[in-house]
Design an enzyme around this catalytic site. Structure first.
Site, PDB file in Angstrom:
ATOM      1  CB  THR A  25      87.501 -81.431   5.670  1.00 21.13           C
ATOM      2  OG1 THR A  25      85.771 -80.768   5.338  1.00 21.13           O
ATOM      3  CG2 THR A  25      87.075 -81.612   7.218  1.00 21.13           C
ATOM      4  N   GLY A  26      88.350 -80.072   2.800  1.00 18.77           N
ATOM      5  CA  GLY A  26      88.261 -80.814   1.892  1.00 18.77           C
ATOM      6  C   GLY A  26      89.911 -80.513   1.597  1.00 18.77           C
ATOM      7  CB  ILE A  70      91.319 -69.241  -1.901  1.00 15.92           C
ATOM      8  CG1 ILE A  70      91.963 -68.359  -0.526  1.00 15.92           C
ATOM      9  CG2 ILE A  70      92.648 -69.656  -3.095  1.00 15.92           C
ATOM     10  CD1 ILE A  70      92.753 -67.377  -0.543  1.00 15.92           C
ATOM     11  CB  THR A  71      86.438 -70.169  -3.676  1.00 19.81           C
ATOM     12  OG1 THR A  71      86.513 -69.900  -2.411  1.00 19.81           O
ATOM     13  CG2 THR A  71      85.787 -70.745  -4.977  1.00 19.81           C
ATOM     14  CD  GLU A  72      90.456 -69.985 -11.308  1.00 21.27           C
ATOM     15  OE1 GLU A  72      91.277 -70.458 -10.751  1.00 21.27           O
ATOM     16  OE2 GLU A  72      89.597 -68.953 -12.618  1.00 21.27           O
ATOM     17  CE1 TYR A  81     101.801 -66.710  -5.099  1.00 17.49           C
ATOM     18  CE2 TYR A  81     101.723 -68.697  -6.929  1.00 17.49           C
ATOM     19  CZ  TYR A  81     101.047 -68.378  -5.862  1.00 17.49           C
ATOM     20  OH  TYR A  81      99.673 -68.062  -5.792  1.00 17.49           O
ATOM     21  CD  GLU A 111      94.901 -59.719 -14.751  1.00 20.96           C
ATOM     22  OE1 GLU A 111      95.930 -60.063 -14.719  1.00 20.96           O
ATOM     23  OE2 GLU A 111      93.884 -60.105 -14.736  1.00 20.96           O
ATOM     24  CG  HIS A 163      92.510 -63.543 -13.745  1.00 23.07           C
ATOM     25  ND1 HIS A 163      93.783 -62.917 -13.849  1.00 23.07           N
ATOM     26  CD2 HIS A 163      92.700 -64.837 -13.218  1.00 23.07           C
ATOM     27  CE1 HIS A 163      94.472 -63.251 -12.883  1.00 23.07           C
ATOM     28  NE2 HIS A 163      93.903 -64.450 -12.667  1.00 23.07           N
TER      29      HIS A 163
END
Lengths: 292, 370
Positions: free
Chosen positions: A17-18, A96-98, A159, A209, A247
């Site tokens: 719901t966020g 997924i949270t950063e 991507y 990386e 990152h």
């Protein structure tokens, strides 16, 4: 068959719901992902575009068959959400949270290791098996189904490569965005192991990386365990030491974690290393020509 | 967020770790308020950069007049370009032994480690005697500290006192969400007391938001950053300074690095790393454009956006605005993905050429920068 996720994957979305959870729950469903339920504590009983919302993961798992959870909750709540999914016995979770505090990340990965839970992320775009299932935030239309496995620490760079491959009419078996944090769950070695064993993957692209030694360790693993051709790329040749390049994990500490060291490790393991993202596409084409 | 030494020591004292009885001064004249009979004193410059001892940032003073001269010198002495605003004044202590101890997260161990050495005081990277005890899953208990102490060669009462001190340092580390909590040197004085003679504490930047005791302190803890980096931190933009003349604005850390590398590959030099992040709107991109171009070194702006969550038309709107206020600015733009068509319309209207091929954009930016 692809790896980790396919058309039979039954997904719950924690934080549905966020803002981010709702946007991407819709996009994932549009793509064809089977989202069986959502979880937001305190919002149980609601309905999100026809997807039932529960107060707890336990409840969602009691009412539905679930084998994957995607977590979109804010950073300071992500550990709790992940522990809930791990406790409920869900075998695969994607965080997924950063911005998860590192001390929380340590606890998350320790709990997952004890229970044998596979954790994708945190701070990652998720996983996509084109044409079958998307978990996370990859723009689905950028990939076409095929036989190239893609492993990457970055989101948009993944991507970029997916798009380049599609424009060259080359498809992906599974793309794994493994995350940009210093401590992640499914790492390069685990991803290589999965793609090597996958009968529907012919070739592997490994996008690394600067920062840490994961690429060096992956190179050692490739030497003895990977028979499929691997094409590598390392971002951050121009990165100065001691600076965090976006990152949390992309930082050269002292003289450790440089692009040069990673490239050399790849080359020593027989990995063909591209200088630029579009050279990756050329190397893939060459490799496919060899095979044909 | 790196803490100044005097702040790190305050965090230590809160958990019961002894430090010398010190105080900070903000101008050299303050030394005249120090009682004459309490000399000699140690004067320590308060900067975030390392290597201050070798650079002359730590001085001993025998009396007020001596302290006045030396404090004036220290206030004028930049350490790696960073001038102090405070000096920590401490009594001189007698040193029987100098140790080193720290707690940090190690990527290879996938969790926190305790690090210790019986040879403290020096730059610890140069010490050949570092001992490590991992704390898997961050489930600490005192035995971890005793294990470390034993490896460092401590015995009997010293071993027990050391473990008690590491217990407290662990509390500092967890309670404040530290990346690093380090005491170097940790000294044993003439009365066999353990005292933290120096302190290095870094609060994890992602965790600062849940540590209200550090709220509003960020600006005061960035004195080791360049100008654009400081401004970026203040407005939530992730920028890293480099020395070239091609300003870079991208989305996503990996793609930004790849774009910079491509500039180098084509014979150009990037002026910065700037990742506008996912889902950036028009205003955010406008701020980013201002920030990148605020350096006079920047001759060309190279914008590379691959719209996943980010909408290309939002970026295009910001670019059109920028073109209006800075018509002379050279810009090379590559936009592809989400809402690319809408973006193209906006860009055409504004008279800004755009491409959807990265290589083309980079080549053009490099040639314009020459």
């Amino acid at each position: 068959m692809s790896v980790l996720i396919n058309k039979d994957t039954k997904v719950i979305v924690q934080g549905i719901t966020g803002g981010m959870g709702s946007t991407h729950a819709r996009l994932m469903r549009e793509y064809g992902t089977n989202i069986v339920a959502g979880v937001t504590p305190g919002k149980g009983g609601q309905d999100f575009d026809g997807i039932p919302v529960y107060d707890s993961v336990y409840e969602a798992c009691a009412k539905h068959e679930v084998n994957c959870s995607v977590i979109f909750v804010p950073p300071y709540f992500a550990l709790d959400a992940a522990l809930e999914a791990i406790n409920a016995g869900i075998p695969l979770i994607s965080v997924i949270t950063e911005g998860l505090p590192p001390q929380d990340a340590v606890k998350l990965h320790a709990a997952a290791a004890e229970k044998g839970t596979l954790v994708n992320g945190p701070n990652c775009p998720g996983i996509i098996t084109p044409g079958e299932c998307l978990i996370g935030i990859h723009p689905g239309s950028i990939y076409k189904p095929g036989r190239v496995g893609l492993i990457s620490r970055s989101g948009t760079l993944t991507y970029e490569i997916g798009l380049g491959l599609k424009q060259a009419d080359i498809g992906i078996s599974t793309a794994l965005g493994i995350g940009g944090d210093p401590i992640i769950g499914i790492d390069q070695i685990k991803s290589l192991e999965l793609l090597e064993a996958d009968p529907d993957t012919d070739l592997i692209i490994l996008v690394g990386e600067i920062g840490g030694t994961a690429e060096e360790e992956a190179a050692e693993y490739i030497k003895t365990n990977v028979k499929k051709p691997v094409i590598g790329y390392i971002a951050g040749v121009t990165a100065p030491p001691g600076k965090r390049m976006g990152h949390a994990g992309a930082i050269i500490s002292g003289n450790k974690g440089t692009a040069q060291s990673k490239r050399e490790a790849f080359e020593a393991a027989g990995v063909k290393v591209a200088d630029t993202p579009y050279q990756i596409i050329d190397l893939v084409k060459d490799q496919m020509a060899v095979k044909a | 967020m790196r803490q100044f030494e005097y702040e790190a020591k305050a965090l230590f004292r809160k958990e019961g770790i002894p430090t010398p009885q010190g105080f900070v001064i903000s101008c050299a004249e303050e030394v005249f308020s120090i009682p004459a009979k309490t000399f000699p004193k140690t004067l320590k410059t308060q900067v975030l950069s390392g290597g201050r001892g070798k650079a002359g940032g730590i001085q001993f003073a025998n009396d007020q007049e001596d302290a006045y001269q030396k404090a004036q010198d220290i206030f004028k002495l930049p350490i790696k370009g960073e001038l102090p605003t405070k000096i920590l004044v401490e009594p001189k202590v007698t040193i029987k032994k100098e140790l080193y101890v720290s707690i940090l997260i190690d990527r290879a161990y996938r969790g926190p480690i305790l690090m210790g050495s019986a040879e403290g005081g020096v730059e610890i990277e140069e010490s050949g005697s570092i001992e490590i005890v991992p704390v898997p899953g961050a489930r600490y208990s005192s035995f971890h500290a005793r294990e470390l102490g034993a490896k460092m060669g401590l015995q009997g009462k010293e071993l027990i006192k050391f473990a008690g001190l590491v217990d407290k340092l662990w509390t500092v580390w967890t309670k404040n969400d530290c990346d690093l909590a380090e005491i170097n040197p940790l000294i044993i004085d003439g009365d066999d007391n353990f005292i933290a003679l120096d302190g290095k504490v870094t609060i994890n930047e992602d965790a600062v938001g849940r540590q209200p005791q550090f709220a509003g302190q960020l600006a005061a803890h960035l004195s080791d950053l360049g100008e654009r980096e400081f401004k970026g931190k203040m407005c939530g933009l992730n920028i890293v300074e480099l020395e070239g003349n091609i300003g870079i604005l991208c989305n996503g850390a990996g793609l930004t690095m790849a774009t910079m590398d491509l500039v180098l590959h084509k014979g150009g030099k990037p002026s910065n790393f700037l990742d506008v992040g996912g889902g950036a709107n028009k205003d955010h991109v406008k701020r980013a454009l201002d920030l990148v171009s605020s350096s006079s070194d920047v001759k060309v702006l190279l914008v590379n956006i691959l719209g996943g969550i980010t909408a290309c038309d939002e970026v295009a709107a910001a670019l059109a605005y920028y073109k209006e206020i800075r018509p002379e600015a050279k810009m090379v733009v590559r936009l592809v993905g989400n809402n690319e068509e809408k973006a193209k319309e906006i860009m055409d209207k504004a008279g800004i050429p755009m491409t959807n091929i990265l290589e083309t954009a980079v080549e053009e930016a490099v040639s314009l920068a020459k």
